[in-house]
Design a protein around this motif. Sequence first.
Motif, short mmCIF file in Angstrom:
data_model
loop_
_atom_site.label_atom_id
_atom_site.label_comp_id
_atom_site.label_asym_id
_atom_site.label_seq_id
_atom_site.Cartn_x
_atom_site.Cartn_y
_atom_site.Cartn_z
N MET A 127 0.85 -1.17 0.00
CA MET A 127 0.00 0.00 0.00
C MET A 127 0.89 1.24 0.00
O MET A 127 1.85 1.32 0.74
CB MET A 127 -0.91 -0.02 1.22
N THR A 128 0.57 2.17 -0.88
CA THR A 128 1.37 3.39 -0.98
C THR A 128 0.87 4.44 0.01
O THR A 128 -0.29 4.44 0.40
CB THR A 128 1.30 3.98 -2.41
N THR A 129 1.78 5.30 0.40
CA THR A 129 1.44 6.38 1.30
C THR A 129 0.68 7.46 0.53
O THR A 129 1.11 7.84 -0.56
CB THR A 129 2.71 7.00 1.90
N PRO A 130 -0.44 7.93 1.08
CA PRO A 130 -1.17 8.99 0.36
C PRO A 130 -0.32 10.26 0.28
O PRO A 130 0.45 10.55 1.19
CB PRO A 130 -2.42 9.22 1.21
N PRO A 131 -0.43 10.99 -0.82
CA PRO A 131 0.37 12.20 -0.98
C PRO A 131 -0.02 13.27 0.04
O PRO A 131 -1.16 13.35 0.48
CB PRO A 131 0.06 12.66 -2.41
N GLU A 132 0.96 14.07 0.43
CA GLU A 132 0.74 15.19 1.35
C GLU A 132 0.27 16.41 0.55
O GLU A 132 0.73 16.64 -0.57
CB GLU A 132 2.04 15.54 2.08
N LEU A 133 -0.62 17.17 1.14
CA LEU A 133 -1.05 18.43 0.52
C LEU A 133 -0.25 19.57 1.14
O LEU A 133 -0.07 19.63 2.35
CB LEU A 133 -2.55 18.66 0.75
N ASP A 134 0.24 20.46 0.30
CA ASP A 134 1.04 21.61 0.74
C ASP A 134 0.24 22.45 1.73
O ASP A 134 -0.79 23.02 1.38
CB ASP A 134 1.42 22.44 -0.49
N PRO A 135 0.67 22.53 3.00
CA PRO A 135 -0.09 23.27 4.00
C PRO A 135 -0.15 24.78 3.74
O PRO A 135 -1.08 25.44 4.20
CB PRO A 135 0.63 22.97 5.31
N VAL A 136 0.80 25.30 2.99
CA VAL A 136 0.77 26.74 2.66
C VAL A 136 -0.40 27.03 1.74
O VAL A 136 -1.12 28.01 1.92
CB VAL A 136 2.10 27.20 2.02
N ILE A 137 -0.63 26.17 0.77
CA ILE A 137 -1.70 26.38 -0.19
C ILE A 137 -3.04 25.88 0.34
O ILE A 137 -4.08 26.39 0.01
CB ILE A 137 -1.37 25.67 -1.53
N HIS A 138 -3.01 24.87 1.20
CA HIS A 138 -4.22 24.15 1.58
C HIS A 138 -5.27 25.00 2.31
O HIS A 138 -6.46 24.70 2.21
CB HIS A 138 -3.86 22.92 2.41
N ALA A 139 -4.86 26.03 3.02
CA ALA A 139 -5.85 26.88 3.70
C ALA A 139 -6.81 27.45 2.65
O ALA A 139 -6.38 27.88 1.58
CB ALA A 139 -5.15 28.01 4.44
N GLN A 140 -8.10 27.44 2.95
CA GLN A 140 -9.11 27.80 1.96
C GLN A 140 -8.83 29.14 1.27
O GLN A 140 -8.86 29.24 0.05
CB GLN A 140 -10.48 27.84 2.60
N ALA A 141 -8.53 30.16 2.05
CA ALA A 141 -8.32 31.48 1.46
C ALA A 141 -7.10 31.49 0.54
O ALA A 141 -7.13 32.06 -0.55
CB ALA A 141 -8.15 32.53 2.56
N ARG A 142 -6.02 30.82 0.98
CA ARG A 142 -4.81 30.81 0.15
C ARG A 142 -5.03 29.96 -1.11
O ARG A 142 -4.49 30.28 -2.17
CB ARG A 142 -3.62 30.34 0.96
N LEU A 143 -5.80 28.91 -1.00
CA LEU A 143 -6.11 28.10 -2.19
C LEU A 143 -6.88 28.95 -3.19
O LEU A 143 -6.63 28.89 -4.40
CB LEU A 143 -6.92 26.86 -1.79
N ARG A 144 -7.80 29.76 -2.71
CA ARG A 144 -8.55 30.65 -3.60
C ARG A 144 -7.62 31.66 -4.27
O ARG A 144 -7.74 31.95 -5.45
CB ARG A 144 -9.66 31.36 -2.83
N VAL A 145 -6.69 32.21 -3.50
CA VAL A 145 -5.75 33.20 -4.05
C VAL A 145 -4.89 32.55 -5.12
O VAL A 145 -4.76 33.05 -6.25
CB VAL A 145 -4.86 33.80 -2.94
N VAL A 146 -4.28 31.42 -4.77
CA VAL A 146 -3.36 30.76 -5.70
C VAL A 146 -4.09 30.28 -6.95
O VAL A 146 -3.60 30.45 -8.07
CB VAL A 146 -2.62 29.59 -5.01
N SER A 147 -5.28 29.71 -6.79
CA SER A 147 -6.00 29.23 -7.97
C SER A 147 -6.42 30.39 -8.87
O SER A 147 -6.44 30.25 -10.09
CB SER A 147 -7.19 28.35 -7.57
N THR A 148 -6.73 31.52 -8.29
CA THR A 148 -7.06 32.70 -9.11
C THR A 148 -5.83 33.20 -9.85
O THR A 148 -5.88 33.49 -11.05
CB THR A 148 -7.64 33.82 -8.22
N LEU A 149 -4.71 33.29 -9.14
CA LEU A 149 -3.48 33.77 -9.78
C LEU A 149 -3.00 32.79 -10.86
O LEU A 149 -2.39 33.20 -11.84
CB LEU A 149 -2.39 34.00 -8.73
N ALA A 150 -3.27 31.50 -10.66
CA ALA A 150 -2.84 30.49 -11.64
C ALA A 150 -3.58 30.62 -12.96
O ALA A 150 -3.12 30.12 -13.98
CB ALA A 150 -3.02 29.09 -11.07
#
Length: 110
Positions: free
Chosen positions: A1-24
């Motif tokens: 069984m493989t280890t599930p991937p980690e999500l970047d905690p800097v991006i993972h916060a809802q507000a920062r995810l919205r910022v980064v996805s908009t800038l992307a």
Amino acid sequence: MTTPPELDPVIHAQARLRVVSTLATLAEGDRITFPRLQEILRMTAGNLSVHLRKLEDAQYVEITKTHHGRTPATLVRLSRRGRLAFEEYTAALRALLDPPEAATPAQESS
């Protein structure tokens, strides 16, 4: 069984995810003004500033302060490092949601 991937905690916060996805969505190298980003995300200036600071500390965004005529302007863009981090984040999220091979009960018992 493989280890599930980690999500970047800097991006993972809802507000920062919205910022980064908009800038992307901007072309690489394009910038957006702080008020326009604030308008798109419907965030207060203070809240957006706090999250941009965290993203800037991680070198995921670049912030430039300049003047348009006599008016100060703050421009924001996703850095190359931020774009790569967002691509890795979305790949990790996809891997979590759609694992390549889900273990079946018969496979787990053998």
